[in-house]
Design an enzyme around this catalytic site. Structure first.
Site, mmCIF file in Angstrom:
data_model
loop_
_atom_site.group_PDB
_atom_site.id
_atom_site.type_symbol
_atom_site.label_atom_id
_atom_site.label_comp_id
_atom_site.label_asym_id
_atom_site.label_seq_id
_atom_site.Cartn_x
_atom_site.Cartn_y
_atom_site.Cartn_z
ATOM 1 N N ASN A 163 -1.960 -0.353 -8.288
ATOM 2 C CA ASN A 163 -2.148 1.092 -8.388
ATOM 3 C C ASN A 163 -3.384 1.382 -9.244
ATOM 4 O OD1 ASN A 163 -1.998 3.771 -9.505
ATOM 5 N ND2 ASN A 163 0.065 3.913 -8.668
ATOM 6 N N ASP A 206 -4.668 4.495 -9.884
ATOM 7 C CA ASP A 206 -4.743 5.898 -10.323
ATOM 8 C C ASP A 206 -5.435 6.062 -11.676
ATOM 9 O OD1 ASP A 206 -3.294 6.628 -8.094
ATOM 10 O OD2 ASP A 206 -1.407 6.938 -9.170
ATOM 11 N N HIS A 207 -5.119 5.143 -12.605
ATOM 12 C CA HIS A 207 -5.616 5.333 -13.968
ATOM 13 C C HIS A 207 -7.136 5.216 -14.060
ATOM 14 C CE1 HIS A 207 -1.820 5.957 -15.661
ATOM 15 N NE2 HIS A 207 -1.449 4.720 -15.896
ATOM 16 N N HIS A 245 -1.991 7.548 -5.733
ATOM 17 C CA HIS A 245 -1.069 8.682 -5.647
ATOM 18 C C HIS A 245 -1.918 9.946 -5.624
ATOM 19 C CE1 HIS A 245 2.769 10.770 -7.471
ATOM 20 N NE2 HIS A 245 2.286 11.407 -6.415
ATOM 21 N N ARG A 280 -1.783 13.462 -5.997
ATOM 22 C CA ARG A 280 -0.832 14.454 -6.513
ATOM 23 C C ARG A 280 -1.249 15.857 -6.106
ATOM 24 N NH1 ARG A 280 2.741 13.905 -10.607
ATOM 25 N NH2 ARG A 280 3.225 11.778 -11.222
ATOM 26 N N ARG A 316 -4.628 15.455 -10.322
ATOM 27 C CA ARG A 316 -4.979 15.171 -11.723
ATOM 28 C C ARG A 316 -5.779 13.883 -11.876
ATOM 29 N NH1 ARG A 316 0.840 13.495 -14.297
ATOM 30 N NH2 ARG A 316 1.435 15.509 -13.491
ATOM 31 N N GLU A 374 0.801 6.981 -2.203
ATOM 32 C CA GLU A 374 1.997 7.609 -2.784
ATOM 33 C C GLU A 374 1.836 9.098 -2.655
ATOM 34 O OE1 GLU A 374 3.111 6.767 -6.805
ATOM 35 O OE2 GLU A 374 2.996 4.629 -6.446
ATOM 36 N N THR A 381 5.661 9.173 -12.329
ATOM 37 C CA THR A 381 6.869 9.364 -11.534
ATOM 38 C C THR A 381 8.079 9.001 -12.388
ATOM 39 O OG1 THR A 381 5.533 8.582 -9.693
ATOM 40 C CG2 THR A 381 7.879 8.874 -9.285
ATOM 41 N N GLU A 388 11.261 1.017 -2.040
ATOM 42 C CA GLU A 388 10.772 0.470 -3.307
ATOM 43 C C GLU A 388 11.796 0.828 -4.383
ATOM 44 O OE1 GLU A 388 6.753 1.542 -4.470
ATOM 45 O OE2 GLU A 388 7.212 1.128 -6.584
ATOM 46 N N HIS A 432 7.480 -0.039 -10.909
ATOM 47 C CA HIS A 432 7.485 0.925 -12.010
ATOM 48 C C HIS A 432 7.815 0.233 -13.327
ATOM 49 C CE1 HIS A 432 7.377 4.795 -13.976
ATOM 50 N NE2 HIS A 432 6.902 5.266 -12.848
ATOM 51 N N ALA A 433 6.893 0.391 -14.271
ATOM 52 C CA ALA A 433 7.026 -0.133 -15.637
ATOM 53 C C ALA A 433 7.081 -1.659 -15.690
ATOM 54 C CB ALA A 433 8.229 0.488 -16.349
HETATM 55 N N1 PXP Z 1 5.659 2.633 -7.956
HETATM 56 C C1 PXP Z 1 5.676 3.981 -7.903
HETATM 57 C C2 PXP Z 1 6.407 4.637 -6.790
HETATM 58 C C3 PXP Z 1 4.996 4.758 -8.860
HETATM 59 O O1 PXP Z 1 5.027 6.097 -8.802
HETATM 60 C C4 PXP Z 1 4.264 4.097 -9.870
HETATM 61 C C5 PXP Z 1 3.506 4.893 -10.885
HETATM 62 O O2 PXP Z 1 2.451 5.544 -10.286
HETATM 63 C C6 PXP Z 1 4.270 2.696 -9.873
HETATM 64 C C7 PXP Z 1 4.994 1.986 -8.923
HETATM 65 C C8 PXP Z 1 3.516 1.923 -10.901
HETATM 66 O O3 PXP Z 1 4.145 2.107 -12.133
HETATM 67 P P1 PXP Z 1 3.429 1.568 -13.452
HETATM 68 O O4 PXP Z 1 2.171 2.361 -13.613
HETATM 69 O O5 PXP Z 1 4.436 1.822 -14.513
HETATM 70 O O6 PXP Z 1 3.143 0.116 -13.228
#
Ligand code: PXP
Length: 251
Positions: free
Chosen positions: A7, A9-10, A43, A45, A49, A70, A101, A151, A198-199
């Site tokens: 991902n 996004d950052h 993602h 949004r 953002r 996403e 999320t 997921e 996620h995380a």
């Molecule tokens: N999966 C989904 C559906 C998410 O929304 C996110 C966060 O954008 C991630 C995975 C990645 O999560 P993390 O940034 O905590 O690794």
């Protein structure tokens, strides 16, 4: 083989902090692919953002691996996804005030609407995934709604792992892991493909990557955080190595 969905996004978050042109998510996607990422996730949004419409267009033109969009299941986003046709769309709940999320999509509570969304996206050639909590009813509903992938939200496991200082013998961690494992089994039994995310980070990814049948791990924050110090390519290579090693142990 368990794959890595990166991902980015950052990268766009940093760019948008100055409303400038750098760092460029396209550059990040190229680095990620050179490091072995199997999928690029963004993602888009509602409030734009971080990732913007133009990023999606440019990534669609340039990304050579799978592109995963996403998105919230809104009419606006469905229209964009049908037009841009990423290989995969992951439907997520979206809150304006959330930092990221926060929980899984309530598929059971809006099954008719999501069945229609999945059908529109599938007709456009987009493979559709549901980001859901590890919950039996949600998985059943996702299967009925026609999702190809689920997921599973790994946040609760990651939180327990953090609270237990990484002690894999701690009951909270074992329970958190077991819940993801059982959700994965149910997803596969229902004929869908099993992803998790996620995380996840460098300390907690191994037990999740070792779960039999998990196909993709979707990770963002921890890799970008490490990339600040070692560069994106090295940060991704380190994560890929952990996933590969854990998967080999799980075999
Ligand atoms: N999966 C989904 C559906 C998410 O929304 C996110 C966060 O954008 C991630 C995975 C990645 O999560 P993390 O940034 O905590 O690794």
């Amino acid at each position: 083989m368990c794959q890595l969905g990166m991902n980015i996004d950052h990268v766009a978050t940093i760019r948008q902090a100055r409303r400038t042109y750098e760092p460029d998510p396209i550059w990040a996607a190229v680095e990620a692919q050179l490091a072995g990422a199997d999928c690029i996730t963004i993602h888009l949004r509602e409030d734009r953002r971080h990732i913007c419409d133009r990023d999606l267009e440019r990534l669609k033109e340039t990304v050579q691996v799978k592109l995963n969009l996403e998105m919230a299941a809104t009419d606006e986003m469905v229209a964009i996804a049908c037009r841009e046709q990423p290989q995969m769309a992951t439907l997520v709940p979206e809150g304006r005030l959330e930092v990221t999320t926060e929980g899984g999509l309530d598929v059971a509570g809006q099954r008719d609407r999501l069945t229609e969304v999945v059908s529109r996206l599938s007709d456009a050639g987009v493979s559709v995934s549901a980001f859901i909590d590890a919950d039996e009813d949600q998985i059943d509903a996702a299967a009925v709604a026609g999702f190809a992938w689920c997921e599973v939200h790994t946040g609760p496991f990651a939180h327990a792992h953090y609270e237990a200082h990484g002690d894999m013998a701690d009951d909270r961690v074992l329970d958190g892991l077991d819940v993801v494992i059982r959700a994965g089994e149910q997803i596969i039994d229902a004929g869908m493909r099993f992803n998790a995310g996620h995380a996840l980070n460098y300390r907690n990814v191994s037990p999740i990557a070792a779960i039999p049948g998990v196909q993709e791990l979707h990770i963002g924050h921890s890799i970008i955080a490490r990339a600040v110090f070692v560069g994106l390519r090295e940060a991704i290579e380190e994560m890929k190595a952990l996933i590969d090693a854990a998967e080999a142990l799980g075999d």
